[in-house]
Design an enzyme around this catalytic site. Sequence first.
Site, PDB file in Angstrom:
ATOM      1  N   GLN A  15     -68.093  37.940  49.504  1.00 54.79           N
ATOM      2  CA  GLN A  15     -67.264  37.767  50.370  1.00 54.79           C
ATOM      3  C   GLN A  15     -67.552  38.495  51.712  1.00 54.79           C
ATOM      4  O   GLN A  15     -67.705  37.583  52.992  1.00 54.79           O
ATOM      5  CB  GLN A  15     -65.858  38.120  50.341  1.00 54.79           C
ATOM      6  CG  GLN A  15     -64.742  37.563  51.163  1.00 54.79           C
ATOM      7  CD  GLN A  15     -63.152  38.285  50.952  1.00 54.79           C
ATOM      8  OE1 GLN A  15     -63.320  39.449  50.205  1.00 54.79           O
ATOM      9  NE2 GLN A  15     -62.356  37.782  51.534  1.00 54.79           N
ATOM     10  N   LEU A  23     -74.225  37.945  49.283  1.00 54.63           N
ATOM     11  CA  LEU A  23     -73.663  36.590  49.013  1.00 54.63           C
ATOM     12  C   LEU A  23     -72.428  36.751  48.572  1.00 54.63           C
ATOM     13  O   LEU A  23     -71.707  35.901  48.132  1.00 54.63           O
ATOM     14  CB  LEU A  23     -74.622  35.893  47.994  1.00 54.63           C
ATOM     15  CG  LEU A  23     -75.883  35.284  48.511  1.00 54.63           C
ATOM     16  CD1 LEU A  23     -76.551  34.836  47.267  1.00 54.63           C
ATOM     17  CD2 LEU A  23     -75.589  34.408  49.529  1.00 54.63           C
ATOM     18  N   TYR A  42     -62.688  50.064  39.074  1.00 56.62           N
ATOM     19  CA  TYR A  42     -63.070  49.802  40.331  1.00 56.62           C
ATOM     20  C   TYR A  42     -62.866  51.136  41.258  1.00 56.62           C
ATOM     21  O   TYR A  42     -63.777  51.305  42.020  1.00 56.62           O
ATOM     22  CB  TYR A  42     -62.526  48.409  40.732  1.00 56.62           C
ATOM     23  CG  TYR A  42     -62.917  48.204  42.516  1.00 56.62           C
ATOM     24  CD1 TYR A  42     -61.812  48.178  43.362  1.00 56.62           C
ATOM     25  CD2 TYR A  42     -64.160  47.825  42.641  1.00 56.62           C
ATOM     26  CE1 TYR A  42     -62.005  47.567  44.499  1.00 56.62           C
ATOM     27  CE2 TYR A  42     -64.419  47.379  43.829  1.00 56.62           C
ATOM     28  CZ  TYR A  42     -63.288  47.306  44.964  1.00 56.62           C
ATOM     29  OH  TYR A  42     -63.487  46.905  46.272  1.00 56.62           O
ATOM     30  N   ASP A 100     -82.072  43.380  42.812  1.00 53.53           N
ATOM     31  CA  ASP A 100     -80.848  43.914  41.874  1.00 53.53           C
ATOM     32  C   ASP A 100     -80.988  45.364  42.055  1.00 53.53           C
ATOM     33  O   ASP A 100     -81.884  45.994  42.079  1.00 53.53           O
ATOM     34  CB  ASP A 100     -81.134  43.750  40.380  1.00 53.53           C
ATOM     35  CG  ASP A 100     -80.393  44.269  39.425  1.00 53.53           C
ATOM     36  OD1 ASP A 100     -80.266  43.921  38.237  1.00 53.53           O
ATOM     37  OD2 ASP A 100     -79.594  45.202  39.793  1.00 53.53           O
TER      38      ASP A 100
HETATM   39  C1  VAH Z   1     -60.149  43.596  45.466  1.00 50.53           C
HETATM   40  N1  VAH Z   1     -60.689  42.722  47.574  1.00 50.53           N
HETATM   41  O1  VAH Z   1     -59.150  43.044  45.397  1.00 50.53           O
HETATM   42  C2  VAH Z   1     -61.045  43.720  47.042  1.00 50.53           C
HETATM   43  C3  VAH Z   1     -60.541  44.894  47.363  1.00 50.53           C
HETATM   44  C4  VAH Z   1     -58.513  46.473  48.241  1.00 50.53           C
HETATM   45  C5  VAH Z   1     -59.093  45.109  47.459  1.00 50.53           C
HETATM   46  O2  VAH Z   1     -61.079  46.152  47.274  1.00 50.53           O
HETATM   47  O3  VAH Z   1     -60.915  44.135  44.366  1.00 50.53           O
END
Ligand code: VAH
Length: 316
Positions: free
Chosen positions: A13, A11, A142, A53
């Site tokens: 993007q 779900l 991230y 999950d």
């Molecule tokens: C973000 N859309 O902005 C993602 C992506 C390269 C950016 O990994 O975190």
Amino acid sequence: MADRVLVTGSLGQIGTELVLALRKHYGTQNVIASDLHDCCPEVLGDGPYERIDVMDTAKLAETVKKYSVNKIVNLAALLSAVAEDKPALAYQVNLGGLFNILELARETGCSVFTPSSIAAFGPSTPADQTPQTTIQRPNTMYGVTKVAGEILADYYHYKFNVDTRGVRFPGLISYAALPGGGTTDYAVHIYYEALKQKAYTSYIAAGTYMDMMYMPDALDAIINLMEADPSRLNHRNAYNVTAMSFEPEMLAAEIRKHIPDFKLDYDVDPVRQAIADSWPNSLDDQAARDDWDWNPKYDLSAMTTDMLAKLKEKGI
Ligand code: VAH
């Protein structure tokens, strides 16, 4: 037996459109969508859906067995900005979830596609025409989960012969589902606001170049790499892929070709600006072009024309 594909994070993007594209390619009943919602939302159509999950190893194993899954597409992840706000959860879902998927693949023989990101690079990475193989010292949670995920997926390929594959996606732009919690999201919201208000206030500063890609090209990249001849693959996790690099003023100028009085101003968000500043300005994606014929179809002009037309069709 036909390929049977389990998609986690359906779900999001990417997932919202990828599930439908995979169902066109592999057959509706052969693609099992999954996410944290209890029941399958209309947007994913009428194929099989499971509430999963990625921290629930029992449910993952039960689902692979129930549907005789042989390919897993692991999209479950927190994106860059939300991951800075919730680093522990991002580590758990992005890396812990991937570990669970790779362990299951080792035990069952499933292949695994999981996307990395330009976020896997950091401030010490060469920023222009970033090479396929180079320094990767990201300074965001991230990015840490993405570079660690690349190394973990490569380990499972070389140590246990799991068929792992991945791409480093740039910012993705789509009209079907809004992104959630990313840094590149400005390049999606600007189109909506251009149609609604003829104006947009960007949280990313003018002159901030980032790689971007229109979602149709991203979907092609995933399916083409999943289906690529493994003997041609000189890399596994993950291939640089891009389609364009632009900064907010370039995007605004393209929008003005359709909405002449569109106005762009700025209210820079220091958190997301710092994330964007740590990423490359442009990638070298020649390895993907050489190894599995990567060839994006949309540049900034073609994307803007299609994006605005599709959003108008949606009634934006
Ligand atoms: C973000 N859309 O902005 C993602 C992506 C390269 C950016 O990994 O975190």
